[in-house]
Write a protein that holds these residues in place. Structure first.
Motif, PDB file in Angstrom:
ATOM      1  N   GLN A   6      10.502  -2.001   3.043  1.00  0.00           N
ATOM      2  CA  GLN A   6       9.194  -2.858   3.391  1.00  0.00           C
ATOM      3  C   GLN A   6       8.784  -1.931   4.642  1.00  0.00           C
ATOM      4  O   GLN A   6       9.300  -2.180   5.798  1.00  0.00           O
ATOM      5  CB  GLN A   6       9.389  -4.125   3.758  1.00  0.00           C
ATOM      6  CG  GLN A   6       9.824  -5.101   2.674  1.00  0.00           C
ATOM      7  CD  GLN A   6       8.686  -5.214   1.527  1.00  0.00           C
ATOM      8  OE1 GLN A   6       7.516  -5.196   1.903  1.00  0.00           O
ATOM      9  NE2 GLN A   6       8.937  -5.555   0.536  1.00  0.00           N
ATOM     10  N   PRO A   7       7.866  -1.030   4.595  1.00  0.00           N
ATOM     11  CA  PRO A   7       7.406  -0.111   5.656  1.00  0.00           C
ATOM     12  C   PRO A   7       6.083  -0.840   6.389  1.00  0.00           C
ATOM     13  O   PRO A   7       5.134  -0.310   6.322  1.00  0.00           O
ATOM     14  CB  PRO A   7       6.980   1.216   5.062  1.00  0.00           C
ATOM     15  CG  PRO A   7       6.544   0.960   3.549  1.00  0.00           C
ATOM     16  CD  PRO A   7       7.266  -0.486   3.362  1.00  0.00           C
ATOM     17  N   ARG A   8       6.820  -1.757   7.110  1.00  0.00           N
ATOM     18  CA  ARG A   8       5.689  -2.683   7.845  1.00  0.00           C
ATOM     19  C   ARG A   8       5.904  -2.511   9.265  1.00  0.00           C
ATOM     20  O   ARG A   8       6.403  -1.654   9.821  1.00  0.00           O
ATOM     21  CB  ARG A   8       5.609  -3.908   7.502  1.00  0.00           C
ATOM     22  CG  ARG A   8       5.368  -4.051   5.645  1.00  0.00           C
ATOM     23  CD  ARG A   8       4.743  -5.220   5.240  1.00  0.00           C
ATOM     24  NE  ARG A   8       4.585  -5.164   3.838  1.00  0.00           N
ATOM     25  CZ  ARG A   8       4.105  -6.085   3.253  1.00  0.00           C
ATOM     26  NH1 ARG A   8       4.008  -7.459   3.589  1.00  0.00           N
ATOM     27  NH2 ARG A   8       4.223  -5.964   1.932  1.00  0.00           N
ATOM     28  N   SER A   9       5.507  -3.532   9.935  1.00  0.00           N
ATOM     29  CA  SER A   9       5.635  -3.309  11.291  1.00  0.00           C
ATOM     30  C   SER A   9       7.094  -3.539  11.869  1.00  0.00           C
ATOM     31  O   SER A   9       7.480  -3.017  12.908  1.00  0.00           O
ATOM     32  CB  SER A   9       4.764  -4.568  12.189  1.00  0.00           C
ATOM     33  OG  SER A   9       5.336  -5.823  11.727  1.00  0.00           O
ATOM     34  N   CYS A  32       5.022 -10.041  -6.069  1.00  0.00           N
ATOM     35  CA  CYS A  32       3.634  -9.230  -6.278  1.00  0.00           C
ATOM     36  C   CYS A  32       3.332  -8.709  -4.853  1.00  0.00           C
ATOM     37  O   CYS A  32       2.205  -7.928  -4.752  1.00  0.00           O
ATOM     38  CB  CYS A  32       2.689 -10.520  -6.279  1.00  0.00           C
ATOM     39  SG  CYS A  32       2.648 -11.767  -5.219  1.00  0.00           S
ATOM     40  N   ASN A  33       4.230  -8.713  -3.863  1.00  0.00           N
ATOM     41  CA  ASN A  33       3.988  -7.970  -2.545  1.00  0.00           C
ATOM     42  C   ASN A  33       4.305  -6.657  -2.706  1.00  0.00           C
ATOM     43  O   ASN A  33       3.954  -5.657  -1.724  1.00  0.00           O
ATOM     44  CB  ASN A  33       4.587  -8.795  -1.468  1.00  0.00           C
ATOM     45  CG  ASN A  33       3.961  -9.918  -1.006  1.00  0.00           C
ATOM     46  OD1 ASN A  33       2.895 -10.320  -0.982  1.00  0.00           O
ATOM     47  ND2 ASN A  33       4.788 -11.079  -0.753  1.00  0.00           N
ATOM     48  N   ASN A  34       5.157  -6.278  -3.774  1.00  0.00           N
ATOM     49  CA  ASN A  34       5.526  -4.973  -3.952  1.00  0.00           C
ATOM     50  C   ASN A  34       4.328  -4.064  -4.923  1.00  0.00           C
ATOM     51  O   ASN A  34       3.958  -4.539  -5.819  1.00  0.00           O
ATOM     52  CB  ASN A  34       6.870  -4.763  -4.697  1.00  0.00           C
ATOM     53  CG  ASN A  34       8.108  -5.830  -4.275  1.00  0.00           C
ATOM     54  OD1 ASN A  34       8.233  -6.625  -4.427  1.00  0.00           O
ATOM     55  ND2 ASN A  34       8.323  -4.769  -3.010  1.00  0.00           N
ATOM     56  N   THR A  35       4.154  -3.064  -4.400  1.00  0.00           N
ATOM     57  CA  THR A  35       2.913  -2.433  -4.981  1.00  0.00           C
ATOM     58  C   THR A  35       3.193  -1.380  -5.899  1.00  0.00           C
ATOM     59  O   THR A  35       2.470  -0.571  -6.597  1.00  0.00           O
ATOM     60  CB  THR A  35       1.896  -1.749  -3.837  1.00  0.00           C
ATOM     61  OG1 THR A  35       2.620  -0.966  -3.108  1.00  0.00           O
ATOM     62  CG2 THR A  35       1.108  -3.198  -3.059  1.00  0.00           C
ATOM     63  N   ALA A  36       4.367  -0.465  -5.617  1.00  0.00           N
ATOM     64  CA  ALA A  36       4.930   0.472  -6.177  1.00  0.00           C
ATOM     65  C   ALA A  36       6.508   0.768  -6.517  1.00  0.00           C
ATOM     66  O   ALA A  36       7.152  -0.151  -5.685  1.00  0.00           O
ATOM     67  CB  ALA A  36       4.457   1.930  -5.547  1.00  0.00           C
ATOM     68  N   ILE A  37       6.729   1.297  -7.526  1.00  0.00           N
ATOM     69  CA  ILE A  37       8.217   1.458  -7.796  1.00  0.00           C
ATOM     70  C   ILE A  37       8.651   2.869  -8.243  1.00  0.00           C
ATOM     71  O   ILE A  37       7.800   3.313  -9.147  1.00  0.00           O
ATOM     72  CB  ILE A  37       8.753   0.246  -8.694  1.00  0.00           C
ATOM     73  CG1 ILE A  37      10.192   0.249  -8.979  1.00  0.00           C
ATOM     74  CG2 ILE A  37       8.183   0.473 -10.070  1.00  0.00           C
ATOM     75  CD1 ILE A  37      10.813  -0.777  -9.859  1.00  0.00           C
ATOM     76  N   ALA A  50       4.349  -4.663 -15.146  1.00  0.00           N
ATOM     77  CA  ALA A  50       3.187  -5.426 -15.561  1.00  0.00           C
ATOM     78  C   ALA A  50       2.889  -6.726 -14.961  1.00  0.00           C
ATOM     79  O   ALA A  50       1.917  -7.261 -14.695  1.00  0.00           O
ATOM     80  CB  ALA A  50       3.320  -5.609 -17.151  1.00  0.00           C
ATOM     81  N   THR A  51       4.088  -7.467 -14.695  1.00  0.00           N
ATOM     82  CA  THR A  51       4.133  -8.943 -14.006  1.00  0.00           C
ATOM     83  C   THR A  51       3.569  -8.926 -12.954  1.00  0.00           C
ATOM     84  O   THR A  51       2.636  -9.718 -12.290  1.00  0.00           O
ATOM     85  CB  THR A  51       5.292  -9.579 -14.239  1.00  0.00           C
ATOM     86  OG1 THR A  51       5.925  -9.606 -15.677  1.00  0.00           O
ATOM     87  CG2 THR A  51       5.322 -10.978 -13.365  1.00  0.00           C
ATOM     88  N   TYR A  52       3.916  -7.738 -12.065  1.00  0.00           N
ATOM     89  CA  TYR A  52       3.430  -7.815 -10.548  1.00  0.00           C
ATOM     90  C   TYR A  52       2.219  -6.633 -10.200  1.00  0.00           C
ATOM     91  O   TYR A  52       2.160  -6.324  -9.066  1.00  0.00           O
ATOM     92  CB  TYR A  52       4.876  -7.420  -9.591  1.00  0.00           C
ATOM     93  CG  TYR A  52       5.674  -8.768  -9.779  1.00  0.00           C
ATOM     94  CD1 TYR A  52       5.513  -9.903  -9.716  1.00  0.00           C
ATOM     95  CD2 TYR A  52       7.030  -8.370  -9.957  1.00  0.00           C
ATOM     96  CE1 TYR A  52       6.370 -11.003  -9.639  1.00  0.00           C
ATOM     97  CE2 TYR A  52       8.177  -9.403 -10.203  1.00  0.00           C
ATOM     98  CZ  TYR A  52       7.703 -10.669 -10.147  1.00  0.00           C
ATOM     99  OH  TYR A  52       8.867 -11.544 -10.250  1.00  0.00           O
ATOM    100  N   CYS A  53       1.997  -5.994 -11.223  1.00  0.00           N
ATOM    101  CA  CYS A  53       0.812  -5.134 -11.324  1.00  0.00           C
ATOM    102  C   CYS A  53       1.313  -4.044 -10.391  1.00  0.00           C
ATOM    103  O   CYS A  53       0.518  -3.675  -9.351  1.00  0.00           O
ATOM    104  CB  CYS A  53      -0.557  -5.893 -10.669  1.00  0.00           C
ATOM    105  SG  CYS A  53      -1.282  -7.174 -11.874  1.00  0.00           S
TER     106      CYS A  53
END
Length: 71
Positions: A6-9, A32-37, A50-53
Motif C-alpha cells: 500500500q504505497p500511501r502516506s 476493491c481498494n487494490n487497483t493493479a496486480i 474481474a471482481t475488483y476491477c
C-alpha cells in the motif's frame, strides 16, 4: 508467496504464504481498494481482477519468456 503493498502516506507491505494458487486466495487477500496486480500468466487471478476491477500487470520473468519465445 503474496506481497501486498500500500504505497500511501504510511506505506506498508504484507507478506502472505498460501499453499495453493487457487483463485480463492486472491479473492480473500484483495479488495476493491487494490487497483493493479502483478501476475504471471496463470488464469486463477482473473476472477479477482474481474471482481475488483483490477488491472493485470505482467511480471518481468513473464515478459522475458515472451520475448525469448518470439525469436
Amino acid at each position: 508467496m503474496w506481497a501486498i503493498t500500500q504505497p500511501r502516506s504510511q506505506p506498508a507491505t504484507v507478506f502472505h504464504y498460501a499453499i495453493s494458487r487457487n483463485q480463492d486466495v486472491p479473492l480473500m487477500l484483495l479488495n476493491c481498494n487494490n487497483t493493479a496486480i502483478v501476475v504471471d500468466g496463470y488464469h486463477g487471478y482473473q476472477k479477482a481482477c474481474a471482481t475488483y476491477c483490477m488491472t493485470k500487470l505482467g511480471g518481468v520473468a513473464y515478459a522475458r519468456r515472451k520475448f525469448k519465445s518470439a525469436r
